[in-house]
Enzyme design. Structure first.
Site, PDB file in Angstrom:
ATOM      1  N   TYR A 101       0.435  -1.226   0.433  1.00  0.00           N
ATOM      2  CA  TYR A 101      -0.426   0.123   0.411  1.00  0.00           C
ATOM      3  C   TYR A 101       0.771   1.062  -0.465  1.00  0.00           C
ATOM      4  O   TYR A 101       0.466   2.570  -0.127  1.00  0.00           O
ATOM      5  CB  TYR A 101      -0.852  -0.083   1.063  1.00  0.00           C
ATOM      6  CG  TYR A 101      -2.512  -0.528   0.971  1.00  0.00           C
ATOM      7  CD1 TYR A 101      -2.489  -1.768   0.067  1.00  0.00           C
ATOM      8  CD2 TYR A 101      -3.371  -0.861   1.666  1.00  0.00           C
ATOM      9  CE1 TYR A 101      -3.188  -2.757   0.101  1.00  0.00           C
ATOM     10  CE2 TYR A 101      -4.077  -1.286   1.105  1.00  0.00           C
ATOM     11  CZ  TYR A 101      -4.239  -2.686   0.087  1.00  0.00           C
ATOM     12  OH  TYR A 101      -5.140  -3.581   0.024  1.00  0.00           O
ATOM     13  N   LYS A 139       2.944 -13.955   2.842  1.00  0.00           N
ATOM     14  CA  LYS A 139       2.926 -14.931   1.668  1.00  0.00           C
ATOM     15  C   LYS A 139       4.719 -15.308   1.670  1.00  0.00           C
ATOM     16  O   LYS A 139       5.078 -14.838  -0.274  1.00  0.00           O
ATOM     17  CB  LYS A 139       2.610 -14.555   0.694  1.00  0.00           C
ATOM     18  CG  LYS A 139       2.726 -15.225  -0.674  1.00  0.00           C
ATOM     19  CD  LYS A 139       1.427 -16.204  -0.861  1.00  0.00           C
ATOM     20  CE  LYS A 139       1.683 -17.049  -2.156  1.00  0.00           C
ATOM     21  NZ  LYS A 139       0.263 -18.245  -2.163  1.00  0.00           N
ATOM     22  N   ASP A 185      -2.723 -17.331   1.374  1.00  0.00           N
ATOM     23  CA  ASP A 185      -4.363 -18.343   0.860  1.00  0.00           C
ATOM     24  C   ASP A 185      -5.060 -19.318   1.706  1.00  0.00           C
ATOM     25  O   ASP A 185      -5.985 -19.627   1.648  1.00  0.00           O
ATOM     26  CB  ASP A 185      -3.185 -19.142  -0.334  1.00  0.00           C
ATOM     27  CG  ASP A 185      -1.749 -19.016  -0.883  1.00  0.00           C
ATOM     28  OD1 ASP A 185      -1.298 -18.825   0.564  1.00  0.00           O
ATOM     29  OD2 ASP A 185      -1.870 -19.719  -1.938  1.00  0.00           O
ATOM     30  N   ASP A 218      -5.700  -6.267   5.024  1.00  0.00           N
ATOM     31  CA  ASP A 218      -7.321  -5.234   4.491  1.00  0.00           C
ATOM     32  C   ASP A 218      -8.634  -6.449   3.636  1.00  0.00           C
ATOM     33  O   ASP A 218      -9.244  -6.608   4.768  1.00  0.00           O
ATOM     34  CB  ASP A 218      -6.890  -4.753   3.046  1.00  0.00           C
ATOM     35  CG  ASP A 218      -7.572  -4.190   2.714  1.00  0.00           C
ATOM     36  OD1 ASP A 218      -8.697  -3.507   3.372  1.00  0.00           O
ATOM     37  OD2 ASP A 218      -7.317  -2.727   1.168  1.00  0.00           O
TER      38      ASP A 218
HETATM   39 MG    MG Z   1     -10.762  -2.936   3.706  1.00  0.00          MG
END
Ligand code: MG
Ligand code: NAI
Length: 343
Positions: A128, A180, A214, A238
């Protein structure tokens, strides 16, 4: 903060975009009924900020939070693809709100019972940071899109410490680090490695394990009860916090806090819900629970518990629910029923 600080407490209020003003008005009504100690300074951001002040994050809004160190914020609309940069991300950066706390627990019995999970999301780094650009390829000036993410070891240490300290303060027993690092070996490897380092200082008090994101997403659906706290990088946090909201009945029941050393901004996990904005049917509970986290933050935890008790009674005993929870109540009807429970 102490429970004995001077009342009223100055706080910034950003009603936000879309359903933001609707759920914020409902929340104010309930806070009034509770006798909550906030003195609000109303400011704008997002689309509303652009309309009123020509900026998605106006200087007056920043100045207000610099002054109060405390805000309750409605969701802010961010254009998809092009357009201005997310005012949410800018706010987190402006006040170094490095920790995003997103707790969920079952309030309305539904598909899953007895869910109780706290997600801690690193709020400033990762993908981000969004250092993005295009590179021309052949005839196409935008033929290739490039994204650079960034995690600092110091930032990883800080969020891991926040999560472990939260666990100790709140009697949590296990933190699962979500990563990950099999593919994003550096960007999420540093996060995983640092969390395990920090965990050594909490040995015997808080356990640590880890999951690849995942697999974690799948296990959250199959057996969510195995998780106590999740510690996530920015993007994964998120995504998984919306998944957690789904486990407890949806985005209408999921609050969050953005926390830094010098300021705290409370908000719902959900966005501005343009599909239902203006129809008076938004569920205000997420925003109300965010206000509950804010009450706890200023040492008024008893009011937060009273609020949650009344929310449970209104939803379950009175069976007054907005459509997202299968009911027929409007935002206003629900809010009036809740205020009656508080009275
Ligand atoms: Mg969100
Ligand atoms: P969204 O969370 O606004 O909506 C997703 C779905 O959940 C929609 O069907 C919506 O109607 C429903 N929903 C959300 N909150 C609800 C509530 N309180 N009551 C009943 N139903 C509810 O996500 P979406 O549509 O992806 O994003 C819309 C806008 O919100 C975008 O511009 C996005 O950037 C922004 N956004 C802002 C956030 C913030 O300010 N913290 C967080 C997430 C999105």
């Amino acid at each position: 903060m102490s429970a004995h600080r001077a009342f009223p407490i100055p706080a910034t209020l950003i009603p936000g975009d879309g359903i933001g003003p609707e759920v914020t008005a409902a929340t104010l009504k309930v806070l009034d009924a509770l006798g909550a100690p906030f003195a609000w300074d109303i400011q704008h951001a997002g689309m509303t900020g652009i309309e009123r002040c020509g900026d998605a994050l106006p200087q007056t809004t920043l100045a207000s939070i610099r002054n109060t160190h405390l805000a309750l914020k409605g969701p802010l609309t961010t254009p998809i693809g092009g357009g201005f940069r997310s005012a949410n991300v800018r706010l987190r950066e402006a006040f170094a709100l490095y920790a995003n706390l997103r707790p969920v627990h079952t309030i309305v019995p539904g598909r899953y019972e007895n869910i109780d999970i706290v997600l801690v999301r690193e709020n400033l780094g990762g993908l981000y940071v969004a250092h993005e650009h295009y590179i021309p390829l052949g005839d196409d000036p935008h033929g290739v899109a490039v994204l650079t993410g960034m995690n600092t070891r110091e930032g990883c240490r800080r969020i891991a410490r926040y999560a472990f300290d939260y666990a100790v303060r709140n009697g949590r027993k296990k933190i699962t680090v979500v990563h990950k690092a099999n593919v994003l070996k550096a960007l999420t490897g540093i996060f995983l490695e640092t969390a395990h380092e920090v965990a050594r200082d909490y040995e015997g008090k808080v356990a640590i394990d880890d999951r690849i994101v995942d697999a974690c997403a799948m296990q959250l659906v199959l057996n969510p009860w195995q998780f106590d706290m999740l510690l996530c990088t920015n993007l994964f946090g998120d995504i998984l916090s919306d998944e957690l909201a789904g486990l407890v009945g949806g985005l209408g029941l999921a609050p969050g806090a953005n926390l830094g050393a010098d300021a705290a901004i409370f908000e719902a996990v959900h966005g501005s819900a343009p599909d239902i904005a203006g129809r008076g049917i938004a569920n205000p509970v997420s925003q109300m629970l965010a206000a509950g986290l804010m009450l706890e933050h200023v040492g008024a935890g008893e009011l937060a518990r009273q609020l949650e008790r009344a929310i449970r009674q209104t939803l379950n005993d009175d069976n007054v629910r907005t459509p997202d929870l299968g009911g027929h109540a409007s935002t206003a009807t629900f809010t009036d029923a809740l205020v009656a429970r508080l009275g």
